[in-house]
Structures are given as C-alpha cells and as structure tokens.
Design an enzyme around this catalytic site. Structure first.
Site, PDB file in Angstrom:
ATOM      1  N   GLU A 224       5.043  -1.954  13.644  1.00  0.00           N
ATOM      2  CA  GLU A 224       6.031  -1.215  14.433  1.00  0.00           C
ATOM      3  C   GLU A 224       5.427   0.161  14.622  1.00  0.00           C
ATOM      4  OE1 GLU A 224       8.287   1.644  14.722  1.00  0.00           O
ATOM      5  OE2 GLU A 224       9.669   0.900  13.200  1.00  0.00           O
TER       6      GLU A 224
ATOM      7  N   CYS B 131      11.864   6.375  14.314  1.00  0.00           N
ATOM      8  CA  CYS B 131      11.149   5.531  15.283  1.00  0.00           C
ATOM      9  C   CYS B 131      11.954   5.422  16.574  1.00  0.00           C
ATOM     10  CB  CYS B 131      10.960   4.120  14.738  1.00  0.00           C
ATOM     11  SG  CYS B 131      10.430   4.075  13.042  1.00  0.00           S
TER      12      CYS B 131
ATOM     13  N   LYS C 183       0.875  -1.180   0.000  1.00  0.00           N
ATOM     14  CA  LYS C 183       0.000   0.000   0.000  1.00  0.00           C
ATOM     15  C   LYS C 183       0.909   1.225   0.000  1.00  0.00           C
ATOM     16  CE  LYS C 183      -2.980   3.180   1.566  1.00  0.00           C
ATOM     17  NZ  LYS C 183      -1.982   4.280   1.525  1.00  0.00           N
TER      18      LYS C 183
END
Lengths: 527, 527
Positions: free
Chosen positions: A264, A301, A185
């Site tokens: 995540e 992250c 996607k």
C-alpha cells in the site's frame, strides 16, 4: 526491559549477533532514547525466515478456533499494556496519547475481527462437488476445495501507524489468521514500540501454545531485501512509500520463485466538490476539509491531497474559505525528522512549479510541519504532471479548478489509482453523478459520498486498496476482514476418504460452514 | 470464409495492415493449409487493446444476466459448428475427432458454467456493513463492498487444447464473465481454428448486442509482448511453457503499472504408488498409468511425469510391468513439428544423463513421438536436479525408487510446485498417509487419491493451479468457476445513496444474492 532488549525475535527466543547498534529517537527532540537495537545479521534474517517456515506446518494445521484464541490473546496482551507503553509510543512518533490509545483499541479490535472471521469460516471457501457415478459419458468423482495459508509472510509496517499498520497490525493479523507465520521487519521510526508489541505477541503465542516461530521480528536498515528474497517467504505485506513498495515488488518478481507483494503505497485521494454542495454549505466544507487535511499532521494514507471543482463564483468563494482555514491551522510535529524533510521537499517542489500557486501556509519551519494550500492549473492534471500525481506526505492539499464537467471527467481520467475518491454533493448533484461514480470505481478502492477519507473503518466491507500506484495489487485490501484473502490459496481434493480431508470438507460439516455444495450454498451435511 | 480471412479481429471489425503472411500447417504432413494469416502490426495490437478498453465501461456495467446470455450464446455458436470445423481442428493439431468433439463440449460447458456463476452472483462478493449511528466513540457509516472486473485482459491460448484452453476457453470465459473484455493472441499452432472460434464469439457478441471490442483477436509471432506491455491491458491469462510464461510475468512486473499474470506453465505431476496398492493391484496400476502417460500423446498439463515408490520386490515387479506396458504403446503424431522437436530434445537429455536409465521406448522417429520410460536415481530428486523438475511435454515418464518412507518424503519436499499430486493406495496405505497429504498440500493445487491426473473436471471445486512453477500465482485456478476471481477486484462504497450503488448492493437485494450483512450471510433486504 530484560537483558534481551534490542535483540531480534527469532523462533520464540532472542538473538543479537549483528552490528551496528541502532537507536530510536524522540520524535520531538531528536534525542536518542535509552537502550539500543541490534541490526539483524544475514544469519539472523535467515534464522527468522527459517523459524517461520518451521512453524508453518503446525500452525496452519491448527483448527481455526485455536488461531482465533491466539489472536484474541494478542489483543488482550495489547490492551493491558500500561501508560508507560502509551508514553513510549508517543515519544517515538510525536503522536498524541489519545490518538495512540484509539489506535491501540483499533489494533486489538482488528485482531478480534479476524478471530470472528476464523470462527465464521467463510475464508476457507469450502466447495464440494459430489460424485456423479451415473454421469455420461464419464462419471464425476467427488471433488472438494478449500483454502490454505500460503506460508511464511514478511510484513513491513508503516511509520504513520505504529500500532494499527505495524507489528501487530492489519497485515500481521490477516497473515496469522490465514495460518501464515510472520516475519516482521521493525520500522526504524518506532523500534521500542515494535519491541513492546512483539513481546506481547510472543507472550500470547506462549500462552496459547503456538509453535515457536509463529511470529518473528528483525531490526535493521536494509534487512528487508534479504527477507523478501528468502526462499521461505511466500508473500509480502507492506505499507509505505511508492519507491519502497515498488522496490520490494521488483525484488519479489525477480526471485527464482516470484511471490505476491501487497504494497500500500501512494494515494492523493481526490475530493470532488459538486456545485449544489458548494452553494448549500461551501463554508462548512472548507472547515471540514481543512480539518481532514491537517488531521494527525496529514500523515494518513487517505489524506485528501487534491480538491477538485468546476469554475463558479461559489467555487472561488470556497477556495478563499479553504485558504483562510488552512492559514489558521497550527504547525505540528511530524513522525520523525525524515518525514519532515520529505514534507519540506514536497512543499518546496510545489512552490517552485510555474503552474502551481501557493495560497496559504506559513513558511516551513525547521522543526514542525506547517499546513499548506496550493492551487494548480487544470492543464497539469490533464497532462498527468507527475508532481500532482504523487503524494506529499503531510498537511498539504492542492486545489484544481476545472472549466466544466467534461474537463472534470478528463482530469479524473488522467489520475493514477487511489485508495479513496470522495464526492461532496447535495441530492441534486448526486442525481447526476452516475458518470463520476462509474469513472471513480476504476480509480479507487473506496468511494465516499459526503464524508472525508481520513477515517478508515475496520469491517467486513472496507477496502483499503486500489489500482496502482495506490497499491501494487488492486485485488487486495490491507484493512478489513477481506485482507485475509491475500494470504490464501485454494487446494482441491479429488476422491478423498474422509479421514484425509481437512475438517472444513468433512461430510458432517463439523465446523458448521456455509459451503458451496453442487453449486448451492448449504450448511447441510453431505449424505 | 469471407474475404476477411486471416485478418485481425478488432472492435467488431477485421483488419489486415501488417506483414508478413503466416501459414497454418497440417500437423500430420507439415503442409501449409489453404489461406494465410496477417501478422498484426504494432498499430493493430494497439487498436485491439484500445477497442477492449473502449468496450470495458459498457460491458462491465451490464447486468450479470446479460453477460450470462452472451456466454450461453457463444456456447451455442460453438456447438453448431459443423463437421468441417472438427476436421479443421484435427488437421491443425493431429488430435482425433472424438477428442475434439469432447473438447468442444467441454468448452461450451465451461461457458455455461460461468453463466451459472453469473446468475448465482457469489462472484460479486457482496458485503454490507450497516450504519451504526449510535456507536461510540464514533458512529459507523454505511459501508458496502462488491467486486468489479479489472479491465481488458490479454489471453494466450495453449497449443494442446485448441478449444478448451484457447480462443473461447477457460481464461476467455472467466474474463468475459468477470466483465473484462478480452484480447486473445491466436496460437500459431491452430490459427484457422482460432479464426473460426473468434468468428463464433463475434457473432454471439452481435446477437447479444455486446459492445464492439468485447472480444478481439490478433495473429502473429512476437505480438504478445506489445500486448502485455499495452497500458490498457490490466491482467494476463496464459497457458504454455515455463519459459514463455515467465517471460510474460517479467514483462508485466516491469511495466510502469505492474499487472497480474496468471500463467499455467510446468508441472510433472508426481504419482506415488504406495505398498498396499502395489501388493493388491500393481499390474493393473501399471496398465492404467501407461494409458494416462500416453493419453493424447502425453500432451496434457497434468500428464504424470514422475512415478515414485519405496523399494520392495513389488515395486520392482511394478516397474517391470510398466516397462512392458510403455514398450507396447504405439508412436503418435504430436501437435506440431516444434512440439515433436522439444519432445525429442527432452528425451535425448534424459537418455544422456548418467543418473538416468532408459527402461522402455522405441528410438525416437522423425515424424511421431514414441512413448518412453526412464528410471532415475533417487539422489537426483533429492538434489532437485533441474532435469527431473522440468516437464518433458509428451508421452514419457520417469520412475524413481526411494529407499524408505523418509526418503520418499524428502524427495517430495525437494519437488517444485505442481498442478497435481496423486496417491495410489489401499485403505491401509491411506490410513498412514496423513504426512504425505500434509506435504503434498503445499506442493500442488489438486491432490488425487486412486485416480490419474489427466482428467480435469470443470466444476466449482476444481483447482487447476498450484505453486510456482506450475503457475505464476498459486492463488488462482485456470479451470473451474473459481477462475473468475483472478479478474475481479473489490470496491467499497461508503455512505452511498441507493441510486448510485451497484445493483448487487441495493437494499432490496434485487439480484437475490447471498450477502454478508453485518458479518452474517443473508438474502434478506436491508431495512
């Protein structure tokens, strides 16, 4: 650009039956880039998942060497994309060219690492328990085991790594290595980048004569839901927000056939500054930490969002130094307007909280993110105040001063799961850090000593994962070669003739694997 | 029996604060056995989970050798339980003494296999990427990885294996081996057996100086929900019905912190009889298959519930032979009245279906299960009719005749996930069975050739798992040494001094592990 520009990638062809038209934006100016992208229609989502399902039997049956060559060919296709590609990525993300070049090298390096994994063959987990016809009371039959890809995998890329955690990123590489076709996607933040990378993957698939449908990509807002709910999809990889990741997990769990989701999501990556380190090199740490907080505009992250220390004159001095360093950092352009809005909202929430003091950072401007430093009352951490547990995505961090070691341990205990946890300490600090390490092992997927979490090595031993909410399943990693294990399942063959066994389990060990034979690792053929 | 009889096992002590009193029944007579069991109160469920959480840091930090010795001590404690214990299990389950003795040996053997796994150390998954200080553009830091137990595990035992899939069964053994304390929910069908086994485990824990709370057990209807929702619980093992397993999965997925559930649930275990085998030995197969269907009153997860073949004179003859053999089988007592009711209900549903013919089997009696044979229209399988996809737990099987090979493949394609799939064939059949194997690999965790699925070897290569609904996660197995992997997660240590690393990752390799060092398996120390 051909006339297929902006169309879905389905089964080796392009398709555009959906509406509306979507536009990618220049991250700095907010202007629409030339060209448009078609929202995938429900029929196209179905077609993409179906194409992946059709590709699966042929793809998973290929010798590991064939899949390795495919991954290397993707890497080569990425490496030769020209300066116009780099410029395009920069335009969509506002990330600097040097960073994008580095990220491209990381992305192709990652694909090559999985090619090595395929040749090494340990991912196959080959085990052989030989027949024991004389065993009493019952003879044992010949039993063999190896691992197989789960089936088509849906992958959702990240906004902050348009290459390494995106179209041809770690999840895609791990899934393809495992023998699982991918439906990707495309992220709305870098659709043109996604298109260029998808085209490179499809070129590689054609050159390597992979089954059509080994890689598919769809554009559009909200199309992920239909993808995750599609019966052909057997696992999901996701990098993004806690809200988005949890929504996918909930959808996947509610399917008639639930499937695993490796999301995540959210991590504040605590950094603990120990007394010896403060005494020896507090000022240096303040500078290094400030640099880690603002690196890439704090859009990692593993950005350090929480800094912990025990009350002392040195800690107070360190906080002042950090304050000065953060105040010095310039504002930066974020990935897109939505990211900036979220950052401004997060900063405003921290500013508005009675237990949190604003220590440094310019007033938030309309167009760029200003680095910020806050200090929060220890009690907020000890009470697991949600505001301190949630990632504020951007260049900000929160300092918390604890009364003593016991309070430090209690504060860490109250934290949710993390991707990383870092100790900064001198040898004397570390000699006494056993309790901290034992606690942090249960809080994070990666523990660092005397480093900063923002660099994530792509290697065999890396873990980019961790307990919830850092990820949805602490047993996985989305960086490093272990990432392949998420997409494999074991299959057992009992009393099989050689010809019907997978090559990994043939007596002669044609793949040269290290196999577990009667409980012992061995590369020997079975006699 | 002491005065603690019927009480919960919590943190090494016994507790009985709850109501009502529960009774275990004689499986043959339905009479209550002497003594009673206390339903665990909500506070006791909490106390059991909390005791497991308290035991966890100490337990998981033990050297693998210590945990191996603990498992072996449990095995020894089980092995010395006397004839009165065997008689008790028989009374609660109506299973014959020889079967219980065999199952006990399997249970202690399973514990000893996990002790071997602990000594072998491959479960630790040790990986070391050495520092590369000279690497450009950036040096690589030392990065190491090994695996750690997830935390306290809730285990739900099975009705049909009061020992091997119960209190000290495979899930408990795997969790303890992984370093995870266990809270076991005693099955209502054999609470006295569970109590005797739990007492053996606690004696072993005391002898081995394990932390109190390493093993806990609670009694009671409905207490499982509070257990699975308890924040201390980090994973769930379950063996039982699809309905029960799915309910636990849904609860676990809806937690604030979702946790993995490994539920082994429903499988009809298709057996495909190929033409050459029918021609060569159809009559023998009919006899063997009938024996497998009624073994242990059909109360095996791997009971063959579906027999498939392609239309031919030989197949018709085989069905007639199978009919005669099943008609010959005596009725047997089931595990308990509930199981018998379910069986009678399942048989009645098959009898009532217009597309299904009853071929053999006495009228269902009130007290025992009569073996039954049915034949269903191929169209029902091709349409994935739920009645044919669901396990009827007990001594019954359904034959389906397919028009040709293509229809056979289509019927298999329409099946849900299975624990096992079996091919019965002569060499000529098998030479052409590549397409069947390729399809069945995606339908089942274990494929058998020329055997019957009811025997499950406990070994390194065994897989007792499979795609949904056979289990909730096809990446796991609940039998064999690989079962430990379900309860482990990787942790990465970056730039760590030796003293703070787990022993598995020390330079000197004190555990003698085969480690992945810079991508190569090696037992060498790190220089």
């Amino acid at each position: 650009m051909t006339s297929y520009a902006g169309q879905q990638f389905i089964g080796g062809a392009r398709s555009a039956t959906g509406q509306p038209l979507l536009h990618s934006l220049d991250a700095r100016t907010g202007e629409a880039l030339p060209g448009a992208f078609y929202q995938a229609s429900p029929a196209e989502v179905d077609a993409a998942a179906t194409a992946a399902a059709r590709a699966y039997p042929g793809f998973r049956a290929l010798a590991p060497e064939r899949r390795a060559a495919f991954l290397e060919t993707i890497a080569a296709e990425l490496d030769v994309l020209g300066e116009d590609f780099i410029a395009l990525v920069c335009r969509e993300t506002a990330l600097p060219a040097a960073r994008i070049q580095g990220e491209r090298a990381r992305t192709s390096g990652q694909l090559r690492l999985f090619a090595e994994v395929l040749r090494r063959g340990d991912f196959l987990g080959a085990r052989i328990d030989r027949a024991q016809p004389q065993r009493t009371p019952l003879p044992r039959l010949d039993i063999r085991q190896c691992r197989l890809g789960l089936g088509p995998v849906a992958v959702f890329g990240a906004s902050n790594f348009p290459l390494a955690f995106s179209t041809a990123g770690g999840d895609t590489a791990a899934a393809l290595a495992a023998g699982c076709p991918v439906v990707f996607k495309a992220h709305s933040g870098h659709m043109a980048t996604a298109q260029a990378v998808a085209a490179a993957i499809v070129r590689a698939a054609e050159r390597c004569k992979m089954p059509a449908g080994v890689f598919n990509m769809i554009f559009g807002a909200g199309v992920g839901e239909a993808l995750v709910k599609h019966p052909a999809i057997q696992a999901v990889g996701f990098t993004g927000s806690l809200k988005g990741g949890r929504a996918l997990c909930d959808m996947a769990a509610a399917r008639a056939q639930p499937i695993p989701v490796f999301a995540e999501m959210s991590s504040i990556n605590p950094v603990i500054v120990l007394p010896g380190a403060l005494a020896q090199r507090g000022e240096a740490i303040a500078g290094e930490l400030a640099a880690s907080v603002v690196l890439g505009c704090g859009q990692f992250c593993t950005n350090p969002g929480l800094v912990l220390g025990v009350r002392s004159a040195q800690f107070s001095a360190f906080v002042e130094q950090l304050q000065a360093r953060i105040a010095d950092q310039p504002a930066q352009t974020m990935l897109n307007a939505g990211t900036l809005r979220s950052y401004a909202h997060g900063v405003a929430q921290l500013k508005a909280h009675a237990g949190i003091r604003h220590l440094a950072g310019a007033e938030q401007a309309a167009e760029q993110a200003s680095p910020q430093l806050f200090q929060a009352d220890a009690q907020l951490l000890l009470n697991a105040e949600p505001l301190l547990q949630e990632e504020v995505f951007g260049p900000t961090t929160v300092v918390v001063e604890l009364t003593d070691r016991a309070e430090l341990l209690a504060a860490l205990h109250a934290l949710g799961g993390q991707l990383t946890a870092t100790l900064l300490g001198e040898p004397d600090d570390l000699a006494e850090a056993g309790d901290l390490v034992a606690l942090l092992e249960h809080k994070a997927g990666r523990l660092l000593i005397n480093g900063y979490p923002t660099g994530v090595e792509v290697s065999d031993a890396m873990v980019h994962g961790g307990p919830y909410p850092a990820t949805s399943d602490s047993r996985g990693t989305s960086v490093g070669s272990l990432a392949i294990e998420r997409f494999l399942r074991p299959v057992c063959y009992q009393n099989f003739p050689q010809a019907l066994l997978p090559e990994a389990l043939h007596d002669g060990n044609p793949l040269g694997l290290l196999r577990l034979v009667d409980g012992q690792p061995s590369r020997d053929p079975i006699r």
